[in-house]
Design a protein around this motif. Sequence first.
Motif, short mmCIF file in Angstrom:
data_model
loop_
_atom_site.label_atom_id
_atom_site.label_comp_id
_atom_site.label_asym_id
_atom_site.label_seq_id
_atom_site.Cartn_x
_atom_site.Cartn_y
_atom_site.Cartn_z
N ASN A 1 -10.75 2.44 -1.11
CA ASN A 1 -11.22 3.28 -2.22
C ASN A 1 -12.71 3.53 -2.18
N ARG A 2 -13.43 2.95 -1.20
CA ARG A 2 -14.88 3.16 -1.13
C ARG A 2 -15.19 4.54 -0.57
N LEU B 1 0.84 -1.20 0.00
CA LEU B 1 0.00 0.00 0.00
C LEU B 1 0.88 1.24 0.00
N ASP B 2 0.36 2.34 -0.50
CA ASP B 2 1.14 3.58 -0.39
C ASP B 2 1.00 4.13 1.03
N GLN B 3 1.79 5.12 1.35
CA GLN B 3 1.86 5.61 2.73
C GLN B 3 0.50 6.10 3.23
N SER B 4 -0.20 6.84 2.42
CA SER B 4 -1.49 7.37 2.85
C SER B 4 -2.49 6.23 3.12
N GLN B 5 -2.41 5.18 2.33
CA GLN B 5 -3.29 4.04 2.54
C GLN B 5 -2.93 3.29 3.82
N ARG B 6 -1.64 3.11 4.05
CA ARG B 6 -1.20 2.39 5.25
C ARG B 6 -1.66 3.08 6.53
N GLN B 7 -1.78 4.39 6.50
CA GLN B 7 -2.23 5.12 7.68
C GLN B 7 -3.69 4.84 8.01
#
Length: 210
Positions: A209-210, A102-108
């Motif tokens: 992504n929802r 996941l990218d950083q923003s997603q991991r948060q």
Amino acid sequence: MRALRCVASALLAGLLLASCGDPGSSAPAGTSTTTSAAALKAAAFPTPLEAPKPNLTDLQGRPFDFAQRLRDKVTLLYFGYANCPDVCPTTMGDIGQAVRKLDQSQRQRVQVVMVTSDPARDTPEAFGTWLRQFGPDFVGLTGKIDDIVAAAHSVNIGIEPPKTDAAGDYEVTHGAQVLLYTPDGKGAGYYRSGTSSDDMLTDLRTLLNR
């Protein structure tokens, strides 16, 4: 000394246990009748799963309120232990691989929570060290074994208190599933042992992504 391995056995609502102990021990295998949720790889629950009860503590001794802490993030919840010879490290490795993609923003917006099923040996320091090798931000939880068993059973995960059998082998029996919670704090489904990191990653991205 006998080698340890994990075998599947049935308990609680068709979910599975991983019994780590004497290689000769076994129990009847069971299969789940749940079906995959729409647009998710995880096997679906018939109705959304509530947060575990009772609450436990993190590895710094702070209370972990499941109902509150499972909200606002996508959560992967697993019950297992650090000395598990195969199922737990493999499962946590797959989870770690999925989260790292996941990218950083997603991991948060994702949290991984693992509850020890062997609190006597999984001291906070030892359990924390083991868990961080899979993810530096993974949350470890512990507590009294009766509370851990109750928390697991409240979400249909089978756990039995650790025991030493007649041959002197130390056996820890725990559920092999990873529970998937959505940001509303409800369990949407679960991953069986052996689910690929790619399938977990697909679901994480779908929910984020929802």
